[in-house]
Design a protein around this motif. Structure first.
Motif, PDB file in Angstrom:
ATOM      1  N   ASN A 195       0.810  -1.213   0.000  1.00  0.00           N
ATOM      2  CA  ASN A 195       0.000   0.000   0.000  1.00  0.00           C
ATOM      3  C   ASN A 195       0.848   1.270   0.000  1.00  0.00           C
ATOM      4  O   ASN A 195       0.435   2.299  -0.558  1.00  0.00           O
ATOM      5  N   ARG A 230      -3.599 -11.444  -0.076  1.00  0.00           N
ATOM      6  CA  ARG A 230      -3.409 -11.180   1.353  1.00  0.00           C
ATOM      7  C   ARG A 230      -3.576 -12.458   2.175  1.00  0.00           C
ATOM      8  O   ARG A 230      -4.506 -13.232   1.965  1.00  0.00           O
ATOM      9  N   TYR A 248     -12.570 -13.114  -5.979  1.00  0.00           N
ATOM     10  CA  TYR A 248     -11.213 -12.779  -5.529  1.00  0.00           C
ATOM     11  C   TYR A 248     -10.184 -13.199  -6.574  1.00  0.00           C
ATOM     12  O   TYR A 248      -9.250 -12.444  -6.875  1.00  0.00           O
ATOM     13  N   LYS A 307     -13.460  -4.476  -4.299  1.00  0.00           N
ATOM     14  CA  LYS A 307     -13.601  -4.300  -2.859  1.00  0.00           C
ATOM     15  C   LYS A 307     -12.311  -3.724  -2.280  1.00  0.00           C
ATOM     16  O   LYS A 307     -11.266  -4.376  -2.299  1.00  0.00           O
ATOM     17  N   GLU A 308     -12.403  -2.512  -1.748  1.00  0.00           N
ATOM     18  CA  GLU A 308     -11.229  -1.874  -1.160  1.00  0.00           C
ATOM     19  C   GLU A 308     -10.709  -2.658   0.030  1.00  0.00           C
ATOM     20  O   GLU A 308      -9.514  -2.636   0.336  1.00  0.00           O
ATOM     21  N   SER A 309     -11.583  -3.400   0.707  1.00  0.00           N
ATOM     22  CA  SER A 309     -11.174  -4.177   1.875  1.00  0.00           C
ATOM     23  C   SER A 309     -10.126  -5.226   1.520  1.00  0.00           C
ATOM     24  O   SER A 309      -9.354  -5.657   2.381  1.00  0.00           O
ATOM     25  N   TRP A 310     -10.067  -5.635   0.252  1.00  0.00           N
ATOM     26  CA  TRP A 310      -9.073  -6.623  -0.164  1.00  0.00           C
ATOM     27  C   TRP A 310      -7.656  -6.061  -0.168  1.00  0.00           C
ATOM     28  O   TRP A 310      -6.701  -6.809  -0.247  1.00  0.00           O
ATOM     29  N   THR A 311      -7.543  -4.737  -0.123  1.00  0.00           N
ATOM     30  CA  THR A 311      -6.207  -4.121  -0.117  1.00  0.00           C
ATOM     31  C   THR A 311      -5.702  -3.884   1.298  1.00  0.00           C
ATOM     32  O   THR A 311      -4.565  -3.452   1.485  1.00  0.00           O
ATOM     33  N   LEU A 312      -6.543  -4.138   2.284  1.00  0.00           N
ATOM     34  CA  LEU A 312      -6.173  -3.863   3.668  1.00  0.00           C
ATOM     35  C   LEU A 312      -5.569  -5.094   4.327  1.00  0.00           C
ATOM     36  O   LEU A 312      -5.964  -6.219   4.044  1.00  0.00           O
TER      37      LEU A 312
END
Length: 469
Positions: A366, A414, A437, A450-455
């Motif tokens: 990130n 991730r 995914y 989904k932005e959550s996949w980058t967290l």
């Protein structure tokens, strides 16, 4: 599926005929349709589960288990080999290039050393996801064609449902393959294997005699450097860089205890069996160098009857690894930061950035994504890097964006999402998020749905990976 025999002419006990053990109730879980088309694999849908479980063999080519040695965490084992894998043969793709087709988890072989020869469903699905993600990230890798549930229980801790994964590779020739023949004193076998490897991977080598095999080693060194640099570009930690897991083609193989680095730290280790950090993120270049040295030792009989003379000819290629790697490594950082050319102070600029990433426990992927997008004004530079970025911006500009975007993914596989998918498969043989995914992982340089996949979890220091056996 038209198969061609591979490796059977190298030496006795190198490619041992052995058929997969049939499983009770095979069920196709994952199928790589794009790869199947590329390889001209036209197995009917109704037969895929049976064929890629090892239950059905309609080819005239006999499956084999390959022998190889290996330095495992530095300790040499002269006889390892495919303890749970069967090479069905090779298929030709649309360009007539041959690709090995191997079933992993297809039962015990003569090399099994008392193991059951099986694979649990979790490691099989992990290899499928990880290898396809790495391919999309531009990392040289083996691929996965299929995952088939066996319908049987694999007795691990705890017991788990079993599966067979179909691995595709340009070859399965490892550093350990050469060690295996060298440890037996089989010079004819060594030469046959080296010539096969050259024909398959380095056909541009047209010299003869010792120069041919010195050139071969030089090519392998070059490929290993390129491989490890690509791993480090995306934050991949292999976890078990033994010589038996080092392909001379320079492709990633064995996704057992692998993981992706979230918070940047060269000392990052996730593998539960790597207690000393031998294969830590930042130590991967040293191990690649060490593994190449073991290949050089195996090639001594092909270089000269005089061992001292052979070592003198081989040593410069091994001793030159560090300089070649450092050059490639510097080029990688230049691409990730969009630096045009090389200027005094660039190394210090990179070193300062990495120090800040570690000190502030910033996410590797990130952070570089944010730097990339900051050139277009769409994302703010992390506050922890604001002072450093003033110096960086004197070395880059908006024209650097395409270079940085190609080097810095927005999405990596991730660890916590992979674990959630594997848990789903272990309990219900499917996952509701897998298809979406996987599709996103095929486009890692684009913003995912989904932005959550980058967290990443705030703290994954206790995360551990395990060998599938």
């Amino acid at each position: 599926m038209k198969l061609v025999a591979r490796y059977t002419q190298i030496a006795d006990d190198f490619a041992v005929p052995d058929f997969p053990s049939a499983v009770a109730a095979p069920k196709l879980l994952l199928w790589n349709d794009v790869l199947a088309q590329q390889l001209n694999i036209d197995v009917a849908s109704a037969e895929r589960a049976q064929v890629f479980a090892g239950n059905l063999n309609s080819s005239n080519v006999a499956p084999v288990a390959l022998g190889y040695s290996g330095h495992q965490f530095g300790h040499f084992s002269p006889r390892l080999g495919d303890g749970r894998a069967h090479l069905l043969g090779a298929v030709a793709d649309q360009q007539q290039q041959l690709w090995d087709i191997q079933l992993k988890g297809a039962g015990a072989t003569p090399f099994s050393r008392g193991g059951d020869g099986r694979c649990a469903i979790g490691p099989a699905v992990r290899e499928y996801i990880m290898s396809e993600a790495m391919h999309a990230l531009g990392v040289p890798t083996t691929r996965c064609l299929a995952v088939v549930a066996s319908g049987e229980t694999v007795y691990r801790q705890p017991p788990q449902p079993g599966a067979i994964v179909t691995r595709v590779a340009r070859s399965h020739i490892r550093v350990g393959s050469f060690q295996y023949l060298a440890s037996q004193g089989d010079v004819a076998g060594l030469q046959a294997l080296a010539d096969l490897a050259i024909a398959r991977h380095y056909p541009e080598i047209n010299t003869t005699g010792p120069e041919r095999y010195l050139a071969f080693l030089a090519k392998v060194v070059e490929k290993q450097i390129a491989l490890v640099v690509s791993w480090m570009r995306v934050g991949f930690i292999h976890g078990v860089m033994n010589t038996d897991n080092t392909l001379i083609s320079g492709e990633t193989i064995d996704y057992g205890p692998c993981a992706m680095m979230n918070q940047f730290d060269f000392d990052t280790v996730f593998s539960s069996i790597d207690r000393q950090g031998r294969y830590a993120f930042g130590n991967q270049p040293n191990i690649a160098n060490w593994n190449c040295a073991r290949l050089a030792e195996s090639l001594i009989p092909l270089i000269s009857d005089d061992e001292e003379q052979a070592v003198a000819l081989l040593s410069p290629l091994i001793n030159g690894f560090s300089e070649q790697f450092n050059h490639a490594f510097s080029q990688m950082w230049a691409q990730k930061l969009g630096l045009d050319g090389e200027q005094a102070g660039d190394k210090e600029l990179v070193s300062e950035l990495l120090g800040l990433l570690k000190t502030h426990k910033l996410d590797y992927t990130n952070s570089f994504d944010a730097l990339t997008e900051s050139l277009q004004g769409s994302v703010a530079i992390p506050s922890e890097l604001a002072a450093w970025s003033i110096k960086w911006l004197t070395r880059t500009n908006i024209d650097s964006y395409p270079t940085m975007r190609q080097a810095n993914p927005k999405l990596i596989p991730r660890n916590h999402i992979i674990e959630a998918i594997l848990k789903d498969f272990t309990h219900q043989h499917q996952s509701p998020i897998l298809n979406e995914y996987l599709h996103a992982l095929q486009q890692p340089f684009q913003s995912p749905v989904k932005e959550s996949w980058t967290l990443a979890p705030e703290d994954d220091e206790n995360y551990q990976t395990f060998c599938g056996t």
